[in-house]
Design a protein around this motif. Structure first.
Motif, PDB file in Angstrom:
ATOM      1  N   MET A   1      21.644 -11.988 -65.241  1.00  0.00           N
ATOM      2  CA  MET A   1      22.062 -13.514 -65.947  1.00  0.00           C
ATOM      3  C   MET A   1      23.090 -13.816 -64.962  1.00  0.00           C
ATOM      4  O   MET A   1      24.232 -13.331 -64.656  1.00  0.00           O
ATOM      5  CB  MET A   1      22.476 -13.337 -67.412  1.00  0.00           C
ATOM      6  CG  MET A   1      22.761 -14.637 -68.017  1.00  0.00           C
ATOM      7  SD  MET A   1      23.238 -14.329 -69.568  1.00  0.00           S
ATOM      8  CE  MET A   1      21.624 -14.933 -70.309  1.00  0.00           C
ATOM      9  N   SER A   2      23.035 -15.190 -64.635  1.00  0.00           N
ATOM     10  CA  SER A   2      24.282 -15.731 -63.939  1.00  0.00           C
ATOM     11  C   SER A   2      25.263 -16.330 -64.890  1.00  0.00           C
ATOM     12  O   SER A   2      24.975 -16.580 -65.977  1.00  0.00           O
ATOM     13  CB  SER A   2      23.541 -16.981 -62.921  1.00  0.00           C
ATOM     14  OG  SER A   2      23.126 -18.070 -63.855  1.00  0.00           O
ATOM     15  N   LYS A   3      26.291 -16.493 -64.437  1.00  0.00           N
ATOM     16  CA  LYS A   3      27.488 -17.091 -65.237  1.00  0.00           C
ATOM     17  C   LYS A   3      26.987 -18.654 -65.907  1.00  0.00           C
ATOM     18  O   LYS A   3      27.289 -18.722 -66.890  1.00  0.00           O
ATOM     19  CB  LYS A   3      28.734 -17.454 -64.117  1.00  0.00           C
ATOM     20  CG  LYS A   3      29.940 -17.582 -65.134  1.00  0.00           C
ATOM     21  CD  LYS A   3      31.035 -17.266 -64.029  1.00  0.00           C
ATOM     22  CE  LYS A   3      32.465 -17.248 -64.952  1.00  0.00           C
ATOM     23  NZ  LYS A   3      33.652 -17.537 -63.815  1.00  0.00           N
ATOM     24  N   ARG A   4      26.229 -19.381 -64.947  1.00  0.00           N
ATOM     25  CA  ARG A   4      25.814 -20.698 -65.183  1.00  0.00           C
ATOM     26  C   ARG A   4      24.884 -20.384 -66.741  1.00  0.00           C
ATOM     27  O   ARG A   4      25.084 -21.296 -67.689  1.00  0.00           O
ATOM     28  CB  ARG A   4      25.104 -21.575 -64.119  1.00  0.00           C
ATOM     29  CG  ARG A   4      24.873 -22.801 -64.612  1.00  0.00           C
ATOM     30  CD  ARG A   4      24.399 -23.430 -63.424  1.00  0.00           C
ATOM     31  NE  ARG A   4      23.267 -23.845 -63.898  1.00  0.00           N
ATOM     32  CZ  ARG A   4      22.149 -23.747 -62.864  1.00  0.00           C
ATOM     33  NH1 ARG A   4      22.285 -23.279 -61.693  1.00  0.00           N
ATOM     34  NH2 ARG A   4      21.057 -24.311 -63.379  1.00  0.00           N
ATOM     35  N   ASP A   5      23.997 -19.356 -66.609  1.00  0.00           N
ATOM     36  CA  ASP A   5      23.096 -19.192 -67.703  1.00  0.00           C
ATOM     37  C   ASP A   5      23.768 -18.787 -68.747  1.00  0.00           C
ATOM     38  O   ASP A   5      23.571 -19.124 -69.968  1.00  0.00           O
ATOM     39  CB  ASP A   5      21.946 -18.189 -67.294  1.00  0.00           C
ATOM     40  CG  ASP A   5      21.030 -18.824 -66.140  1.00  0.00           C
ATOM     41  OD1 ASP A   5      20.992 -19.832 -65.942  1.00  0.00           O
ATOM     42  OD2 ASP A   5      20.289 -17.872 -65.451  1.00  0.00           O
ATOM     43  N   LEU A   6      24.660 -17.945 -68.575  1.00  0.00           N
ATOM     44  CA  LEU A   6      25.601 -17.571 -69.780  1.00  0.00           C
ATOM     45  C   LEU A   6      26.358 -18.504 -70.421  1.00  0.00           C
ATOM     46  O   LEU A   6      26.102 -18.381 -71.622  1.00  0.00           O
ATOM     47  CB  LEU A   6      26.530 -16.430 -69.206  1.00  0.00           C
ATOM     48  CG  LEU A   6      27.429 -15.617 -70.415  1.00  0.00           C
ATOM     49  CD1 LEU A   6      26.592 -15.123 -71.447  1.00  0.00           C
ATOM     50  CD2 LEU A   6      28.487 -14.939 -69.805  1.00  0.00           C
ATOM     51  N   LYS A   7      26.901 -19.532 -69.655  1.00  0.00           N
ATOM     52  CA  LYS A   7      27.448 -20.533 -70.379  1.00  0.00           C
ATOM     53  C   LYS A   7      26.658 -21.516 -71.087  1.00  0.00           C
ATOM     54  O   LYS A   7      26.882 -21.944 -72.222  1.00  0.00           O
ATOM     55  CB  LYS A   7      28.210 -21.501 -69.304  1.00  0.00           C
ATOM     56  CG  LYS A   7      29.421 -20.689 -68.532  1.00  0.00           C
ATOM     57  CD  LYS A   7      30.027 -21.602 -67.739  1.00  0.00           C
ATOM     58  CE  LYS A   7      31.348 -21.099 -67.106  1.00  0.00           C
ATOM     59  NZ  LYS A   7      32.069 -22.024 -66.131  1.00  0.00           N
ATOM     60  N   LYS A   8      25.350 -21.507 -70.615  1.00  0.00           N
ATOM     61  CA  LYS A   8      24.348 -22.387 -71.315  1.00  0.00           C
ATOM     62  C   LYS A   8      23.891 -21.637 -72.794  1.00  0.00           C
ATOM     63  O   LYS A   8      23.960 -22.361 -73.734  1.00  0.00           O
ATOM     64  CB  LYS A   8      23.073 -22.661 -70.431  1.00  0.00           C
ATOM     65  CG  LYS A   8      22.942 -23.675 -69.625  1.00  0.00           C
ATOM     66  CD  LYS A   8      21.943 -23.777 -68.809  1.00  0.00           C
ATOM     67  CE  LYS A   8      21.698 -24.917 -67.942  1.00  0.00           C
ATOM     68  NZ  LYS A   8      20.555 -24.961 -67.291  1.00  0.00           N
ATOM     69  N   TYR A   9      23.684 -20.593 -72.589  1.00  0.00           N
ATOM     70  CA  TYR A   9      23.392 -19.605 -73.820  1.00  0.00           C
ATOM     71  C   TYR A   9      24.645 -19.809 -74.928  1.00  0.00           C
ATOM     72  O   TYR A   9      24.221 -19.907 -76.092  1.00  0.00           O
ATOM     73  CB  TYR A   9      23.315 -18.366 -73.418  1.00  0.00           C
ATOM     74  CG  TYR A   9      22.984 -17.446 -74.508  1.00  0.00           C
ATOM     75  CD1 TYR A   9      21.839 -17.558 -75.494  1.00  0.00           C
ATOM     76  CD2 TYR A   9      23.990 -16.447 -74.916  1.00  0.00           C
ATOM     77  CE1 TYR A   9      21.743 -16.424 -76.416  1.00  0.00           C
ATOM     78  CE2 TYR A   9      23.704 -15.555 -75.947  1.00  0.00           C
ATOM     79  CZ  TYR A   9      22.621 -15.656 -76.886  1.00  0.00           C
ATOM     80  OH  TYR A   9      22.639 -14.761 -77.823  1.00  0.00           O
TER      81      TYR A   9
END
Length: 169
Positions: A1-9
């Motif tokens: 999981m990318s940092k961007r995906d983590l932030k979205k989640y």
């Protein structure tokens, strides 16, 4: 999981769900628990004192007869404290303490291996680079110079490398 995906989640979670996840991480992973314990109650002086005691015991044991003299013990603490974001001044103090203990051990034991001197050089290099990166040269120059002078007195085989590193300061 990318940092961007983590932030979205994380943004999609409610405050309550986010709290529950953090508590679950805290319970499940010792590294997370250590991090939060440090963030909310740093007690850096106590941690540094414990590390100094363990390092000193590595070279001058209280309970056993023979010293183990492993550089890895100090390195483990230094790396751990760096990852926690400990105060740079205290961490530099620990690095220099480690060097001073190693020198004292070398002075008393007269016959140490080339690997020991190489590990001492690695510790010295790490310390010098850390002091430069964190702008702590003026506060610790005397101690670094004392390490170099002691290396000259003991006529270490890799003294030239120590002198080159000292010139960086």
């Amino acid at each position: 999981m990318s940092k961007r995906d983590l932030k979205k989640y994380l943004e999609s979670l409610s405050s309550e769900n986010l709290r529950e996840q953090i508590v679950e991480l805290y319970d499940k992973f010792p590294a997370v628990k250590t991090y939060y314990n440090f963030v909310f109650k740093p007690n850096e002086d106590k941690l540094i004192d414990e590390a100094k005691t363990k390092i000193l015991n590595e070279y001058f044991p209280v309970k056993r007869r023979k010293p183990k003299a492993r550089r890895s013990v100090a390195q483990k603490y230094i790396k751990h404290f760096m990852s926690l974001g400990m105060d740079a001044f205290l961490l530099a103090d620990l690095m220099l303490f480690n060097l001073e203990v190693m020198q004292k051990f070398s002075k008393q034991k007269q016959q140490t291996s080339d690997a020991f001197f190489k590990s001492l050089l690695n510790s010295f290099e790490q310390c010098v680079v850390y002091l430069i990166e964190n702008g702590l040269i003026s506060e610790h120059r005397n101690r670094v110079e004392a390490v170099l002078i002691e290396a000259q007195k003991q006529q270490w085989p890799n003294l030239y490398a120590f002198e080159i590193l000292y010139e960086k300061l």
